[in-house]
Design a protein around this motif. Sequence first.
Motif, PDB file in Angstrom:
ATOM      1  N   LEU A  46       0.797  -1.224   0.000  1.00  0.00           N
ATOM      2  CA  LEU A  46       0.000   0.000   0.000  1.00  0.00           C
ATOM      3  C   LEU A  46       0.836   1.283   0.000  1.00  0.00           C
ATOM      4  O   LEU A  46       0.371   2.320  -0.442  1.00  0.00           O
ATOM      5  CB  LEU A  46      -0.941   0.023   1.210  1.00  0.00           C
ATOM      6  N   PHE A  47       2.069   1.211   0.473  1.00  0.00           N
ATOM      7  CA  PHE A  47       2.894   2.415   0.600  1.00  0.00           C
ATOM      8  C   PHE A  47       3.044   3.142  -0.732  1.00  0.00           C
ATOM      9  O   PHE A  47       2.924   4.362  -0.798  1.00  0.00           O
ATOM     10  CB  PHE A  47       4.267   2.060   1.172  1.00  0.00           C
ATOM     11  N   SER A  48       3.301   2.412  -1.798  1.00  0.00           N
ATOM     12  CA  SER A  48       3.511   3.051  -3.104  1.00  0.00           C
ATOM     13  C   SER A  48       2.254   3.754  -3.611  1.00  0.00           C
ATOM     14  O   SER A  48       2.336   4.685  -4.401  1.00  0.00           O
ATOM     15  CB  SER A  48       3.990   2.026  -4.127  1.00  0.00           C
ATOM     16  N   ILE A  49       1.090   3.344  -3.126  1.00  0.00           N
ATOM     17  CA  ILE A  49      -0.165   4.006  -3.504  1.00  0.00           C
ATOM     18  C   ILE A  49      -0.439   5.190  -2.587  1.00  0.00           C
ATOM     19  O   ILE A  49      -0.765   6.289  -3.039  1.00  0.00           O
ATOM     20  CB  ILE A  49      -1.341   3.001  -3.436  1.00  0.00           C
ATOM     21  N   LEU A  50      -0.293   4.973  -1.292  1.00  0.00           N
ATOM     22  CA  LEU A  50      -0.657   5.990  -0.310  1.00  0.00           C
ATOM     23  C   LEU A  50       0.276   7.198  -0.297  1.00  0.00           C
ATOM     24  O   LEU A  50      -0.147   8.291   0.053  1.00  0.00           O
ATOM     25  CB  LEU A  50      -0.722   5.372   1.087  1.00  0.00           C
ATOM     26  N   ASN A  51       1.538   7.028  -0.696  1.00  0.00           N
ATOM     27  CA  ASN A  51       2.454   8.168  -0.613  1.00  0.00           C
ATOM     28  C   ASN A  51       2.343   9.120  -1.805  1.00  0.00           C
ATOM     29  O   ASN A  51       3.089  10.082  -1.900  1.00  0.00           O
ATOM     30  CB  ASN A  51       3.891   7.707  -0.398  1.00  0.00           C
ATOM     31  N   ARG A  52       1.406   8.897  -2.691  1.00  0.00           N
ATOM     32  CA  ARG A  52       1.201   9.795  -3.841  1.00  0.00           C
ATOM     33  C   ARG A  52       0.384  11.030  -3.476  1.00  0.00           C
ATOM     34  O   ARG A  52       0.418  12.023  -4.188  1.00  0.00           O
ATOM     35  CB  ARG A  52       0.472   9.055  -4.964  1.00  0.00           C
ATOM     36  N   TYR A  53      -0.386  10.950  -2.402  1.00  0.00           N
ATOM     37  CA  TYR A  53      -1.276  12.048  -2.046  1.00  0.00           C
ATOM     38  C   TYR A  53      -1.142  12.363  -0.567  1.00  0.00           C
ATOM     39  O   TYR A  53      -1.070  11.460   0.255  1.00  0.00           O
ATOM     40  CB  TYR A  53      -2.727  11.676  -2.379  1.00  0.00           C
TER      41      TYR A  53
END
Length: 195
Positions: A46-53
């Motif tokens: 999930l980190f690669s998704i959550l750190n975009r915003y």
Amino acid sequence: NLELSSRISSILNIISADLNVEEAIVYTFDKDKRLTCRYANEKSVLFSILNRYRCHIGEGVIGSVAQKRSPQFYTRKDIPPRFGCLFYPELDDIVENYREFSFLPLSDDSYIYGVLIICSVSRDLLHETEKALLSVLSREIGGILHSFELILSSKKRISELAMLSELGKVLISNVEPGDLMNNLPLIIARSLNDA
């Protein structure tokens, strides 16, 4: 900053291994009053998704936990879509693989430092003792973040004091005004490099 990252990542890896959870993620509360997904355990998906915003306080589950400073626990059945945020469309297909979600504030009595997120594919819920352990660990991570802020602030203050000391030495010396004006930019440049 590397030491801070290493310490928090180590704690998140221990949490992941000991509690048998797939995700252990930390959002930090930044000076601009937004939350940034900054740290995760090694195997985090999930980190690669959550750190975009970056979230705002009060926005979605993460922002709500930061605002209210109280933990929230969910199962697959009751977790809000996209963690309650509009900006994570990639989560739609991935979140349904997880069965348990925990969101804990990283805070002390007076300040919020971030939010700890725990997600598990293999577990339905955390036991009360595990929730208590996570509460202690979230305070510990908050303490680490607070200590790091204090260290940065101290270094900045020391640099400012050194610059003031140098300026004071030049101003009380018997230097000609032209030489004084030549020395000021050098002192300021040196102090900025130290900061």
